[in-house]
Design a protein around this motif. Structure first.
Motif: not given
Length: 370
Positions: A171, A264, A280, A283, A296
């Motif tokens: 990503a 994700g 995700a 993040e 992460c």
């Protein structure tokens, strides 16, 4: 039957022959400690599925590696659609491992364009780019490589001279993408996997001939780029490839105009206190904060919550990391209390597995202190 080259030059020659009907290729890396194990598991002396040109071993980041069998037709369909999206055939610079699908496709695209790929080897990125002859010049990177090149004036100048840069493997943080485009890099994000002959969705839009749909929120992909199946695994093939569609393990959203957003992996979802949290999303909030380079987010076991949200953060300046309280407050304001990391730990780098993919097990071990 499979040939098993390990040197990049040998892999290029073997793929060139395979595209022309020669023996199928299992590209390996001499630096991969699993190379011998993979060679045995893939049984080179046993027949391949009809039409197979290459067998790509998946990264095995969440389990045992699989051998994905791809035909010359699938590889060619992917390469042709990529060149159509980017504006024409061109020469490619190989900066990624040649035994992973992204590296394989860099080689295939260049071969089909009639221009041998440039193998970076020990050269600097700028020197390798300067050796390219065109007619158009391309490369594929992972986010970590892009991040480093943006901090290198000479590398950035070379990067901006390319006609297009594909970015995949993991990503991409929005600030990194925005910064690259603001600097003049012609970058496109890609989504795909070995089972789709590499990236098949660019900037959220499927390549020509590729279709995307959602089934219970899980992304499914179809088109001429699909693999024939898994090597020596008819059960796995039947479960993943159904009626011309490949069922991924990724959650997504499809906009009315057909733009695909990847949320994700479904099996990465964190259930904390009965509330499901998408790593995700957390993040994305954290990496947008000042002073944050990479993030992460993973789950860790917790007696009270079942799973707790934990974040490994790479600061831009290790000597001056951002405030943990500020990071947690940003997530709480955007996503609510359950998504707020209960553990935040700074690290100089995230452990990687495969071409640019974060080793989430390694992150969990690091956060546990093991």
């Amino acid at each position: 039957m499979l040939v098993t080259p390990v040197d990049n030059s040998e892999i290029v020659a073997a793929l060139d022959a395979a595209l022309d009907g020669g023996p199928a290729v299992l590209p390996l890396s001499a630096d991969d400690p699993r190379a011998g194990e993979l060679r045995v598991a893939m049984a080179p002396d046993e027949p391949t599925l009809p039409g197979t040109a290459v067998v790509v071993a998946t990264s095995g980041s969440t389990g045992a590696p699989k051998g994905v069998e791809l035909s010359a037709a699938a590889l060619t369909a992917s390469a042709t659609a990529t060149h159509a999206r980017l504006g024409g055939q061109g020469q490619w610079l190989l900066t990624l491992p040649a035994h992973h699908i992204a590296g394989v496709q860099v080689i295939v695209r260049s071969l089909l364009a009639g221009t041998p790929p440039v193998l970076r080897g020990g050269q600097t990125f700028a020197t390798a780019v300067a050796s390219m002859t065109g007619p158009r010049r391309y490369t594929s990177l992972v986010p970590t490589q892009l991040l480093r090149l943006l901090d290198d004036p000479v590398g950035l100048e070379a990067l901006c001279s390319l006609d297009a840069v594909l970015l995949g493997g993991a990503a991409t943080p929005a600030p990194l993408l925005d910064g690259a485009r603001a600097a003049g890099v012609r970058v496109s994000t890609t989504y795909g996997m070995s089972e789709t002959a590499g990236g098949c969705v660019y900037d959220g839009k499927p390549l020509d001939g590729v279709r995307a749909r959602l089934a219970d929120g899980v992304i499914e992909l179809s088109g001429p780029v699909l693999a024939s199946g898994y090597r020596r695994d008819p059960g796995g093939t039947a479960a993943a490839f159904v009626d011309g569609w490949f069922r991924t393990t990724d959650l997504g959203l499809l906009a009315a105009d057909g733009t695909l957003s990847v949320l994700g992996r479904a099996d990465f979802m964190i259930n904390t206190g009965g509330v499901k949290v998408a790593p995700a999303a957390v993040e994305a909030v954290l990496v947008a904060q000042p002073g944050v380079a990479e993030v992460c987010v993973v789950d860790l076991p917790d007696e009270e919550w079942g799973q707790l949200v934990a974040a490994a953060v790479v600061p831009v300046d290790p000597a001056r990391p951002p405030s943990v309280a500020a990071l947690r407050a940003a997530v709480r304001a955007r996503l609510g209390g359950p998504a707020t990391p209960k553990l935040v730990r700074f690290t100089d780098a995230l452990p990687l597995q495969g071409p640019g993919k974060v080793n989430r097990k390694g992150v969990k071990d690091m956060l546990r202190g093991t």
